[in-house]
Scaffold this active site. Structure first.
Site, short mmCIF file in Angstrom:
data_model
loop_
_atom_site.label_atom_id
_atom_site.label_comp_id
_atom_site.label_asym_id
_atom_site.label_seq_id
_atom_site.Cartn_x
_atom_site.Cartn_y
_atom_site.Cartn_z
N GLU A 87 0.83 -1.21 0.00
CA GLU A 87 0.00 0.00 0.00
C GLU A 87 0.86 1.25 0.00
OE1 GLU A 87 -2.94 0.38 3.09
OE2 GLU A 87 -4.04 1.88 1.95
N HIS B 290 -4.85 8.46 0.25
CA HIS B 290 -3.42 8.78 0.29
C HIS B 290 -2.96 9.46 -0.99
CE1 HIS B 290 -3.05 6.67 4.06
NE2 HIS B 290 -3.64 5.61 3.54
N HIS C 290 -8.19 0.91 -2.94
CA HIS C 290 -9.03 1.46 -1.88
C HIS C 290 -9.74 2.72 -2.35
CE1 HIS C 290 -7.20 -0.25 2.13
NE2 HIS C 290 -8.05 -1.08 1.58
N ARG D 249 -11.97 10.69 4.58
CA ARG D 249 -12.24 9.31 4.93
C ARG D 249 -13.69 9.06 5.34
NH1 ARG D 249 -6.50 6.79 6.77
NH2 ARG D 249 -7.02 5.56 4.94
N GLU E 283 -13.10 2.09 2.06
CA GLU E 283 -12.54 2.24 3.40
C GLU E 283 -12.96 3.58 3.97
OE1 GLU E 283 -8.20 1.12 5.06
OE2 GLU E 283 -8.19 2.84 3.73
#
Lengths: 299, 299, 299, 299
Positions: B147, B183, B206, B212, B241
């Protein structure tokens, strides 16, 4: 909560009994709350048949139309203006008898390519005629929503601000502005800002995308569009409009310039648009909550 | 076609029998194809129980973890590296026994705030360890997906390009790159371009949004993200997520900095994310078709 | 009209006589109105020397700092709070003696990675201390601007709405909010909307981009950012901030996680940022005019 | 490096000696490399005078035109096609004698509102004529760049993909595609992707914005447009085009639907466009470098 609708041209090019029945049935089947039927020529609509099909399907209806150059109420020619007024009155009768509440589209001028600037006189005459027609509409609780369209489809209301100015000029409580993302993408400096600035004047809203195909498959930032609708506290109808050469025939195809086959399967298109719209509206509502109640200090 | 999954922290903070059963049941109920379970400490996962619950629910599983500073395989301390290797091997065993196929997350360093630059030596040692671990994973047809996370969660792979470089350094066919829009939004010049450029190296993806929370309620241009996935012909897993202080507890809350309650109702959140993802994927596929087969001259 | 500035870390890591002189001279040479100097340790700034260099160059100055965990005024430890208060007072003295008008940054908590939730008590104590310090600042016509930063750099003010709430809690007319696009990109639902909603509370503004490199080379929609500043009628300072491992050293490099060399030539970077900012501000002003005075009906 | 130009209609509506001299002088004064002059009627251009003014000013020239319905080379009428061919040959002579290298615009059909679908036969005849004309152009090292325009201005090439198809149909090395952001905004699914996909076929590029006013004041994501140009390694001419009722007269005003006064001061408009374009190009180049050389692991 916003009622969600779909334009009949996603299903059918005309409004014969068969076309009317199919379009209404499919609209209901996909899950929309209402259908928007074109009433370019109101006399072509069988009111009783339409109302029965709507009742059978359990959905509502709204209408839209554009005047033609021969019935242009912004024209200097009194006969043309008279024909335009008549057409608007006919549309009101059809709308009322079918149980509709809104008549949208280019009600203030011809729907087509102008080649000269509008005149102050023409704009004023258009507003005057609309004021008279609005009185009639009011008796049936019908709102006239003036569609703001791009420079190739009218020479009067190209921006939301101009739409508001025109609505103010008419000055009737049942005359509001009809915004459409396809047109806004061409004319507005900032689509979202224009929606917020139009505010309570918004009476009807067209979604779609830049090329008039599948929602989210063009170049319009639809995320910001739906956020603006939420920010403007818009609670009115939202209609998905899309045109493919697969369905649209003449003369609309010619006026609108539908040269490509943007889709083949109206059912797939309309189902997706409904899901897309619901997802976007929910995202927009959460964005709004995020910025307010979910951004508090823990004190 | 992409399998769609949801991260377990949308439902539960831990993996007790009750938590495991509830998380899996809810994932299936909403309609996802698989759940992503955190395996920060693989020993806490009851493999048999988990497998039975998955079978009952008819969904799949993937795992993710981040090493801690005490088991950092990019560290200069051999004992820490040994602990990291052991943890990765434990995770592989757990994944295999639960029927999973991918282990994602920060497998190449600690998951947390570094305060010094990475070293070339540390990166090489990390790659070496991963190569050894990948051999073991290969025996169970498990892919390790590295990741790429933001600067506050590792000092090694912050951009997709660095993720690809790391995967190449490891040099095993079952080591790929795990991208995450949250990210990427912080580190990439161009999220969509980075996805396209990563291409076949993408092994896991993701979704989410900038803060988020709810998809489409943040500042990421998700339209272009899904177009890039389609353009890159990515067919692998896509996992939603999201973290709210409502569910996440310590130590994750502290490492991730989850100071706000971004949502209360995981079911509403996850249902919306699934609808949103499907709508976006379809829009992206249509955009791609639009630019190719639907833009032909009629000759 | 907005004064445009540049952060000293585009030029130099410290504030020795040589660094101070070079940073100020380069800022003036590129054409900025002022420099923003970090005052993490106010005692390191030679006030007389700095003032003379500013006068020579004909530019102004503003300061920024973040408290550290040992001088955290949101802490439960009275001694730490006392040290923080002292540091803020020292910064005010330095700012006053250099002729500055704004002190920005993380003035309300430590600048760094927290691992636990903030407490209501801590937030109140921070606001109380800031109210006392603001009185002192007021005597020198200095405004304290509370920087809203991402979750990895404080646990208190992560969103503009929280910044406004904190400013209201302090309740002093010379305490305002300091917004920064880099942080907003991580935390806000809608950067432009947050700017508009912050409105008159905005006292200072940081531009840059998502990865903290060249303006316009990241993923932030800067067009909408500048439109929001114009829409909010913001007339205050706008400072370009960018960090590359080429210049930033410890401890800032560690706290900020500057692992990549995003640029080598600060002069090229800062010149471009100035041109970019001017182009964007002008575009935003024209967009605003477009939607108002240039969208009138010709009546 | 891309040469930057500006369309003459930013300055003047016609090409009399006075207009020609002023337009060229202002173009040079603002700092552009060349002017794009409309050659709707090539016979109106005094070639010797124009060349001398260009030499005096030290800038270059490119031409653009659209055929009219009376000289439509995609028409079924042989005489119309012959007139179109003649007009194109005249334009080539004018371009050559003025020292120009590119002739852009709607060279393959009429420039205006069609009301019926194009025919396969018409498209093929257009391509054939263009192939003949291209041979003549080649002798003077002139490239014909086929402008892709929106549905209201032609019925043939509305998307970049169609432009490439048309260029391939013509099959001459000096026939390329002319893209324009204003039109792309209406027709493309993804403007940036269309630019990248057109790749080496791009021969000429028009910037501007959605409403044809100030750059960056409309709804087009120009950041992604310039990134796509850099990504496509486009090194050719980039021309800023903008129309306000302040300058444009009939018949162009009518064909283009320029109903609003989008700006009054062409000098301010053009200066800003040049600064904006340079800022954007630089940002785009840095974004590209960021994703490649500046995203390396430190090994």
């Amino acid at each position: 909560m916003n009622k969600l609708g779909v334009h009949a041209l996603v299903w059918e090019a005309g409004w014969s009994h068969e076309e009317c029945a199919r379009a209404i049935a499919k609209t209901a089947e996909v899950g929309y709350d209402f259908i928007e039927a074109p009433a370019l020529d109101p006399s072509l609509i069988d009111v009783d048949f339409t109302r029965r099909e709507l009742e059978k399907a359990g959905i509502g209806i709204n209408f839209s139309l554009g005047l033609d150059f021969d019935s242009d109420i912004s024209s200097g020619d009194q006969e043309k203006r008279a024909r335009g007024k008549q057409k608007l009155e006919d549309a009101i009768r059809v709308c009322r008898d079918c149980g509709g509440q809104n008549i949208g589209g280019i009600l203030y001028s011809a729907f087509g390519k102008y080649f000269t600037q509008p005149t102050a006189e023409g704009i004023r005459q258009s507003a005057e005629t609309l004021a008279q027609v609005a009185e009639i509409a009011a008796k049936s609780d019908i709102t006239l929503v003036l569609e703001v369209v791009n420079r190739y489809e009218t020479n009067i209301c190209n921006t939301a601000a101009q739409g508001v100015e025109m609505a103010k000029l008419v000055g009737a409580p049942n005359v509001k502005v009809h915004l459409d993302v396809y047109h806004m993408n061409i004319e507005e400096s900032d689509i979202a800002q224009a929606i917020v600035d139009t505010g309570d004047y918004i009476g009807y809203f067209h979604t779609g995308d830049s090329h008039r195909g599948y929602m989210g498959s063009g170049s319009i930032d639809l995320t910001s569009v739906f956020r603006a609708l939420v920010r403007a506290k818009y609670q009115g109808p939202i209609t998905f409009e899309s045109f493919s050469s697969r369905v649209v025939g003449q003369p609309l195809e010619g006026i609108l310039g539908i040269w490509r086959n943007l889709w083949d399967d109206g059912h797939d298109l309309a189902s997706h648009a409904l899901m897309y719209t619901k997802a976007m509206l929910k995202s927009a509502q959460e964005a709004e909550r995020q910025a307010s109640e979910r951004s508090r200090l823990p004190i």
